[in-house]
Scaffold this motif. Structure first.
Motif, mmCIF file in Angstrom:
data_model
loop_
_atom_site.group_PDB
_atom_site.id
_atom_site.type_symbol
_atom_site.label_atom_id
_atom_site.label_comp_id
_atom_site.label_asym_id
_atom_site.label_seq_id
_atom_site.Cartn_x
_atom_site.Cartn_y
_atom_site.Cartn_z
ATOM 1 N N ILE A 25 -27.823 35.363 31.870
ATOM 2 C CA ILE A 25 -26.730 34.592 32.469
ATOM 3 C C ILE A 25 -25.465 34.843 31.672
ATOM 4 O O ILE A 25 -25.465 34.701 30.442
ATOM 5 C CB ILE A 25 -27.029 33.076 32.467
ATOM 6 C CG1 ILE A 25 -28.329 32.765 33.213
ATOM 7 C CG2 ILE A 25 -25.866 32.297 33.088
ATOM 8 C CD1 ILE A 25 -28.812 31.336 33.012
ATOM 9 N N VAL A 26 -24.388 35.219 32.355
ATOM 10 C CA VAL A 26 -23.086 35.421 31.709
ATOM 11 C C VAL A 26 -21.999 34.755 32.545
ATOM 12 O O VAL A 26 -22.208 34.421 33.713
ATOM 13 C CB VAL A 26 -22.750 36.926 31.539
ATOM 14 C CG1 VAL A 26 -23.790 37.615 30.669
ATOM 15 C CG2 VAL A 26 -22.627 37.619 32.893
ATOM 16 N N GLY A 27 -20.821 34.604 31.927
ATOM 17 C CA GLY A 27 -19.628 34.179 32.645
ATOM 18 C C GLY A 27 -18.664 35.345 32.703
ATOM 19 O O GLY A 27 -18.976 36.401 33.219
ATOM 20 N N HIS A 28 -17.443 35.118 32.206
ATOM 21 C CA HIS A 28 -16.436 36.157 31.957
ATOM 22 C C HIS A 28 -15.749 36.680 33.217
ATOM 23 O O HIS A 28 -14.522 36.763 33.265
ATOM 24 C CB HIS A 28 -17.069 37.314 31.183
ATOM 25 C CG HIS A 28 -16.107 38.342 30.686
ATOM 26 N ND1 HIS A 28 -14.968 38.006 29.973
ATOM 27 C CD2 HIS A 28 -16.106 39.706 30.786
ATOM 28 C CE1 HIS A 28 -14.309 39.123 29.658
ATOM 29 N NE2 HIS A 28 -14.976 40.160 30.144
ATOM 30 N N THR A 29 -16.510 37.036 34.242
ATOM 31 C CA THR A 29 -15.934 37.588 35.461
ATOM 32 C C THR A 29 -15.897 36.525 36.547
ATOM 33 O O THR A 29 -16.948 35.971 36.904
ATOM 34 C CB THR A 29 -16.762 38.792 35.950
ATOM 35 O OG1 THR A 29 -16.781 39.794 34.928
ATOM 36 C CG2 THR A 29 -16.173 39.384 37.219
ATOM 37 N N PRO A 30 -14.720 36.192 37.090
ATOM 38 C CA PRO A 30 -14.670 35.166 38.143
ATOM 39 C C PRO A 30 -15.327 35.642 39.433
ATOM 40 O O PRO A 30 -14.986 36.696 39.969
ATOM 41 C CB PRO A 30 -13.166 34.921 38.331
ATOM 42 C CG PRO A 30 -12.487 36.134 37.784
ATOM 43 C CD PRO A 30 -13.369 36.662 36.713
#
Length: 257
Positions: free
Chosen positions: A204-209
């Motif tokens: 699981i990652v964020g960073h990119t909308p």
């Protein structure tokens, strides 16, 4: 399996679920929503992890300072309140400016501190930077889910490389890729190879909308606040068997934007 803190890695166990929240980018309203969910719906008993990029507004009123003051307090007070480093915090550690939409976000943050703290703004920035340096890079759950701000990195050969990721400094290739990599700079087979190396089955990652979430092979890109549509978090059942990223989809929850 008890929770263990090992260098820049947190191994989370011993609980029923873990709440996963990604990039806030100074959105105080959304931050309060997630805090309310954790405090009222889960009574602060379940662990929660915010995966970095707490700061630097993306065009709305900037609540970065209020968020930082709160998370620093909670970080000290609650052992199950986890924070990971994001690339926007990294910019203040390294002194390398980060831009969004042609705006120097790092400089805008310094101007915000000047407005809030006057002549003491630089001392405040230094205290925030010291705090950022304490933050780990990743969480690994007992059911083999890997959580980080971004990534994966081809320079990571195993969990020890995550644990010791700061040893070569904040501009080392592995650090940069774990904080900056977006899909395109890696492929689905890179995700699978990375997960094999860190003994996990999903990431699981964020960073990119994205619009709430996006599935890239065995990686879920999650947008909790700064998004391309919906806003989502993951209520990760730590006792569930996770064989791949598909098993995480039923655990995704949405908030009202």
């Amino acid at each position: 399996m008890p929770t263990k803190h090992m260098g820049s890695l947190i191994e989370v166990g011993g609980s029923e679920n873990l709440l996963v929240v990604t990039d806030l980018h100074g959105n105080l309203t959304d931050f309060k929503v997630y805090l309310k969910i954790w405090e009222e719906d889960y009574g602060r008993r379940s662990p929660i992890v915010f995966t970095g990029d707490f700061i630097h507004s993306m065009g709305y009123e900037d609540g970065s300072v209020e968020i930082l003051e709160t998370i620093r307090s909670y970080y000290k007070r609650y052992k199950n309140f986890y924070l990971l480093l994001g690339n926007h915090e990294w910019s203040h550690i390294t002194g390398i400016d980060v831009y969004k939409g042609g705006v120097n976000q790092s400089l805008s943050f310094e101007k915000l501190l000047m407005e809030k703290f006057g002549d003491n703004w630089m001392e405040k920035l230094e205290s925030y930077t010291r705090f950022f340096k304490k933050l780990p890079f990743a969480v690994k759950t007992k059911n083999r889910v890997f959580i980080s701000h971004a990534g994966p990195s081809r320079h990571i050969k195993g969990l020890d490389d995550i644990i010791n990721i700061k040893e070569d400094g904040y501009q080392a290739p592995a650090v940069y890729e774990m904080l900056w990599n977006r899909y395109g700079s890696y492929l689905e087979e890179d995700i699978d190879e990375f997960l094999r190396r860190v003994d996990c089955n999903a990431m699981i990652v964020g960073h990119t909308p994205v619009d709430g979430f996006q599935l890239i092979g065995n990686q879920i890109i999650l947008s909790s606040s700064y998004s391309a549509g919906r806003k989502a978090y993951i209520n990760l059942d730590l006792n569930a068997e996770i064989e791949n990223s598909q098993d995480l989809i039923p655990m995704i929850e949405f908030i009202q934007a």
